[in-house]
Design a protein around this motif. Sequence first.
Motif, PDB file in Angstrom:
ATOM      1  N   TRP A 120      -7.052   1.224 -11.017  1.00 24.47           N
ATOM      2  CA  TRP A 120      -8.041   1.524  -9.965  1.00 24.47           C
ATOM      3  C   TRP A 120      -8.852   0.279  -9.602  1.00 24.47           C
ATOM      4  O   TRP A 120      -9.347  -0.423 -10.492  1.00 24.47           O
ATOM      5  CB  TRP A 120      -9.026   2.578 -10.467  1.00 24.47           C
ATOM      6  CG  TRP A 120      -8.535   3.980 -10.399  1.00 24.47           C
ATOM      7  CD1 TRP A 120      -8.252   4.786 -11.452  1.00 24.47           C
ATOM      8  CD2 TRP A 120      -8.327   4.756  -9.209  1.00 24.47           C
ATOM      9  NE1 TRP A 120      -7.856   6.016 -10.996  1.00 24.47           N
ATOM     10  CE2 TRP A 120      -7.896   6.030  -9.630  1.00 24.47           C
ATOM     11  CE3 TRP A 120      -8.451   4.497  -7.836  1.00 24.47           C
ATOM     12  CZ2 TRP A 120      -7.587   7.049  -8.725  1.00 24.47           C
ATOM     13  CZ3 TRP A 120      -8.134   5.509  -6.943  1.00 24.47           C
ATOM     14  CH2 TRP A 120      -7.716   6.766  -7.381  1.00 24.47           C
ATOM     15  N   HIS A 121      -9.033   0.051  -8.320  1.00 27.18           N
ATOM     16  CA  HIS A 121      -9.871  -1.072  -7.873  1.00 27.18           C
ATOM     17  C   HIS A 121     -10.223  -0.936  -6.399  1.00 27.18           C
ATOM     18  O   HIS A 121      -9.598  -0.181  -5.654  1.00 27.18           O
ATOM     19  CB  HIS A 121      -9.138  -2.409  -8.077  1.00 27.18           C
ATOM     20  CG  HIS A 121      -7.901  -2.536  -7.228  1.00 27.18           C
ATOM     21  ND1 HIS A 121      -6.690  -1.966  -7.559  1.00 27.18           N
ATOM     22  CD2 HIS A 121      -7.686  -3.157  -6.038  1.00 27.18           C
ATOM     23  CE1 HIS A 121      -5.794  -2.231  -6.636  1.00 27.18           C
ATOM     24  NE2 HIS A 121      -6.372  -2.954  -5.692  1.00 27.18           N
ATOM     25  N   THR A 122     -11.237  -1.687  -6.006  1.00 22.55           N
ATOM     26  CA  THR A 122     -11.512  -1.981  -4.604  1.00 22.55           C
ATOM     27  C   THR A 122     -11.130  -3.443  -4.443  1.00 22.55           C
ATOM     28  O   THR A 122     -11.366  -4.254  -5.343  1.00 22.55           O
ATOM     29  CB  THR A 122     -13.007  -1.732  -4.291  1.00 22.55           C
ATOM     30  OG1 THR A 122     -13.265  -0.335  -4.448  1.00 22.55           O
ATOM     31  CG2 THR A 122     -13.361  -2.141  -2.878  1.00 22.55           C
ATOM     32  N   ASP A 123     -10.514  -3.799  -3.304  1.00 21.97           N
ATOM     33  CA  ASP A 123     -10.001  -5.153  -3.147  1.00 21.97           C
ATOM     34  C   ASP A 123     -11.117  -6.201  -3.061  1.00 21.97           C
ATOM     35  O   ASP A 123     -12.049  -6.068  -2.256  1.00 21.97           O
ATOM     36  CB  ASP A 123      -9.142  -5.260  -1.874  1.00 21.97           C
ATOM     37  CG  ASP A 123      -7.858  -4.447  -1.990  1.00 21.97           C
ATOM     38  OD1 ASP A 123      -7.286  -4.393  -3.087  1.00 21.97           O
ATOM     39  OD2 ASP A 123      -7.444  -3.855  -0.969  1.00 21.97           O
ATOM     40  N   MET A 124     -10.992  -7.224  -3.899  1.00 18.01           N
ATOM     41  CA  MET A 124     -11.761  -8.473  -3.771  1.00 18.01           C
ATOM     42  C   MET A 124     -13.279  -8.309  -3.724  1.00 18.01           C
ATOM     43  O   MET A 124     -13.965  -9.079  -3.045  1.00 18.01           O
ATOM     44  CB  MET A 124     -11.278  -9.248  -2.532  1.00 18.01           C
ATOM     45  CG  MET A 124      -9.803  -9.581  -2.616  1.00 18.01           C
ATOM     46  SD  MET A 124      -9.120 -10.281  -1.108  1.00 18.01           S
ATOM     47  CE  MET A 124      -9.468 -11.989  -1.348  1.00 18.01           C
ATOM     48  N   ASN A 180      -5.858 -10.331 -11.129  1.00 17.57           N
ATOM     49  CA  ASN A 180      -5.499  -9.575  -9.930  1.00 17.57           C
ATOM     50  C   ASN A 180      -5.217  -8.105 -10.289  1.00 17.57           C
ATOM     51  O   ASN A 180      -5.335  -7.718 -11.449  1.00 17.57           O
ATOM     52  CB  ASN A 180      -4.329 -10.234  -9.188  1.00 17.57           C
ATOM     53  CG  ASN A 180      -3.012 -10.095  -9.935  1.00 17.57           C
ATOM     54  OD1 ASN A 180      -2.892  -9.356 -10.913  1.00 17.57           O
ATOM     55  ND2 ASN A 180      -2.013 -10.828  -9.473  1.00 17.57           N
ATOM     56  N   SER A 181      -4.824  -7.327  -9.295  1.00 16.97           N
ATOM     57  CA  SER A 181      -4.669  -5.880  -9.516  1.00 16.97           C
ATOM     58  C   SER A 181      -3.491  -5.546 -10.417  1.00 16.97           C
ATOM     59  O   SER A 181      -3.382  -4.431 -10.915  1.00 16.97           O
ATOM     60  CB  SER A 181      -4.506  -5.164  -8.174  1.00 16.97           C
ATOM     61  OG  SER A 181      -5.558  -5.531  -7.329  1.00 16.97           O
ATOM     62  N   ALA A 182      -2.590  -6.510 -10.617  1.00 22.97           N
ATOM     63  CA  ALA A 182      -1.480  -6.294 -11.550  1.00 22.97           C
ATOM     64  C   ALA A 182      -1.873  -6.758 -12.947  1.00 22.97           C
ATOM     65  O   ALA A 182      -1.064  -6.730 -13.872  1.00 22.97           O
ATOM     66  CB  ALA A 182      -0.231  -7.026 -11.064  1.00 22.97           C
ATOM     67  N   MET A 271     -11.601   3.450  -3.504  1.00 23.67           N
ATOM     68  CA  MET A 271     -10.855   2.640  -4.481  1.00 23.67           C
ATOM     69  C   MET A 271      -9.391   3.087  -4.352  1.00 23.67           C
ATOM     70  O   MET A 271      -9.096   4.133  -3.777  1.00 23.67           O
ATOM     71  CB  MET A 271     -11.318   2.911  -5.916  1.00 23.67           C
ATOM     72  CG  MET A 271     -12.737   2.473  -6.187  1.00 23.67           C
ATOM     73  SD  MET A 271     -13.040   2.178  -7.959  1.00 23.67           S
ATOM     74  CE  MET A 271     -12.917   3.830  -8.639  1.00 23.67           C
ATOM     75  N   HIS A 272      -8.479   2.274  -4.893  1.00 24.86           N
ATOM     76  CA  HIS A 272      -7.080   2.694  -4.925  1.00 24.86           C
ATOM     77  C   HIS A 272      -6.405   2.207  -6.200  1.00 24.86           C
ATOM     78  O   HIS A 272      -6.899   1.300  -6.878  1.00 24.86           O
ATOM     79  CB  HIS A 272      -6.317   2.230  -3.675  1.00 24.86           C
ATOM     80  CG  HIS A 272      -6.390   0.762  -3.404  1.00 24.86           C
ATOM     81  ND1 HIS A 272      -7.435   0.176  -2.724  1.00 24.86           N
ATOM     82  CD2 HIS A 272      -5.543  -0.252  -3.716  1.00 24.86           C
ATOM     83  CE1 HIS A 272      -7.226  -1.122  -2.617  1.00 24.86           C
ATOM     84  NE2 HIS A 272      -6.082  -1.418  -3.225  1.00 24.86           N
ATOM     85  N   ARG A 273      -5.293   2.844  -6.532  1.00 25.19           N
ATOM     86  CA  ARG A 273      -4.479   2.422  -7.673  1.00 25.19           C
ATOM     87  C   ARG A 273      -3.024   2.714  -7.314  1.00 25.19           C
ATOM     88  O   ARG A 273      -2.761   3.449  -6.357  1.00 25.19           O
ATOM     89  CB  ARG A 273      -4.859   3.156  -8.959  1.00 25.19           C
ATOM     90  CG  ARG A 273      -4.579   4.646  -8.928  1.00 25.19           C
ATOM     91  CD  ARG A 273      -4.746   5.303 -10.290  1.00 25.19           C
ATOM     92  NE  ARG A 273      -3.695   4.900 -11.214  1.00 25.19           N
ATOM     93  CZ  ARG A 273      -2.478   5.435 -11.260  1.00 25.19           C
ATOM     94  NH1 ARG A 273      -2.129   6.401 -10.429  1.00 25.19           N
ATOM     95  NH2 ARG A 273      -1.582   5.008 -12.137  1.00 25.19           N
ATOM     96  N   TYR A 286       4.651  -4.756   3.676  1.00 23.98           N
ATOM     97  CA  TYR A 286       3.920  -5.844   4.325  1.00 23.98           C
ATOM     98  C   TYR A 286       2.466  -5.432   4.444  1.00 23.98           C
ATOM     99  O   TYR A 286       2.157  -4.257   4.619  1.00 23.98           O
ATOM    100  CB  TYR A 286       4.530  -6.166   5.690  1.00 23.98           C
ATOM    101  CG  TYR A 286       5.892  -6.806   5.540  1.00 23.98           C
ATOM    102  CD1 TYR A 286       5.992  -8.143   5.195  1.00 23.98           C
ATOM    103  CD2 TYR A 286       7.060  -6.060   5.706  1.00 23.98           C
ATOM    104  CE1 TYR A 286       7.244  -8.733   5.035  1.00 23.98           C
ATOM    105  CE2 TYR A 286       8.305  -6.639   5.533  1.00 23.98           C
ATOM    106  CZ  TYR A 286       8.385  -7.975   5.203  1.00 23.98           C
ATOM    107  OH  TYR A 286       9.612  -8.556   5.023  1.00 23.98           O
ATOM    108  N   ARG A 287       1.592  -6.411   4.352  1.00 21.30           N
ATOM    109  CA  ARG A 287       0.161  -6.108   4.236  1.00 21.30           C
ATOM    110  C   ARG A 287      -0.675  -7.037   5.096  1.00 21.30           C
ATOM    111  O   ARG A 287      -0.418  -8.242   5.149  1.00 21.30           O
ATOM    112  CB  ARG A 287      -0.251  -6.294   2.775  1.00 21.30           C
ATOM    113  CG  ARG A 287      -1.671  -5.930   2.423  1.00 21.30           C
ATOM    114  CD  ARG A 287      -1.891  -6.280   0.951  1.00 21.30           C
ATOM    115  NE  ARG A 287      -3.106  -5.738   0.392  1.00 21.30           N
ATOM    116  CZ  ARG A 287      -4.307  -6.250   0.569  1.00 21.30           C
ATOM    117  NH1 ARG A 287      -4.468  -7.310   1.329  1.00 21.30           N
ATOM    118  NH2 ARG A 287      -5.361  -5.690  -0.012  1.00 21.30           N
ATOM    119  N   THR A 288      -1.662  -6.468   5.770  1.00 20.87           N
ATOM    120  CA  THR A 288      -2.675  -7.282   6.456  1.00 20.87           C
ATOM    121  C   THR A 288      -4.026  -6.905   5.882  1.00 20.87           C
ATOM    122  O   THR A 288      -4.200  -5.804   5.349  1.00 20.87           O
ATOM    123  CB  THR A 288      -2.704  -6.997   7.973  1.00 20.87           C
ATOM    124  OG1 THR A 288      -2.820  -5.579   8.158  1.00 20.87           O
ATOM    125  CG2 THR A 288      -1.480  -7.530   8.675  1.00 20.87           C
TER     126      THR A 288
HETATM  127 MN    MN Z   1      -5.516  -3.418  -3.834  1.00 12.93          MN
END
Ligand code: MN
Length: 296
Positions: A120-124, A180-182, A271-273, A286-288
């Motif tokens: 689980w996290h919120t980005d950056m 990082n998230s990993a 948040m996401h995981r 792909y991600r923006t």
């Molecule tokens: Mn993320």
Amino acid sequence: MQSAAAIDRPATLAVKPTGAPLGADIEGLDMNRPLGEAEANTLKEAWARHQVLRFRGQQGLTLDGLAQFSRSFGALDKRPTPSKPMSREYEQLPPEIAVISNVKVEGKALGALGDGEAAWHTDMTYNEIPPKGACLYAVEVPPAGGNTQFANMYAAYETLPEALKQRIQGLRCIHDASRNSAGELRIGYEEVTDPRQTRGAVQPLVSTHAVTGRQCLLLGRRRNAYIVGLPVQESEALLDTLWAHATRPELTWTQVWQVGDVVMWDNTCTMHRRDAFDPSTRRLMYRTQIAGIVAL
Ligand code: MN
Ligand code: OGA
């Protein structure tokens, strides 16, 4: 028979809430076509209300189309420097496109995050001004696993016991930038052994959303987090309580990916995981990332 007025009107978008505490499907949009002003406004409103939007059936979407669509919601960040050497394909992509993938080309990763669980996290949030949001476009999806869960951080705050709400009012937390998230250690960082030494931005535990003005819980990521000014034991205990509360399944929605899905999340109130998946299967996204404009 349709009236002339009906023919002139832009195609109407349907906003279909998931039924979970967050998330909605948007139907009736071809993302390769530039957004009209009315469509953009509908999407901005839906995004503010539902926090995560899903657009299914976008198989034909180009990377330029993805970038152009994303730019309707704000300036795009350049992809971050990866924590390991990446494939040539990755390096040659437009700078606003990142890849999330476990696929390898000639032994080098085509994207970030591999195939393990992403906690689980919120980005950056370890940056002073974290991104506003991100779009993830699924091109290859494993037959099982690799689902992405989202948690509603307004609901996480609102459902806290009153005493806990009062206790955290005004408290601030250090958000760890080292991994990082990993879970991979970023270049230039050392293992944190005392959370009081964690490097990263200090953020309020309760933030106010820039668009909706609503309060939400801001946790970032659990590892190495530290609530400024508390004895470490107390900080750990309080964080554990808040994390257990915020990640209860009834506050979440799970995205089970299909090829052609685009999912756009508001990074400032969610948040996401991600679940792990079988490393012998392929997942390619792909991600923006939409830049933040205000501190949380
Ligand atoms: Mn993320
Ligand atoms: C991200 C992320 C999870 C996933 O792109 O920020 O955490 O499901 N992705 O790939």
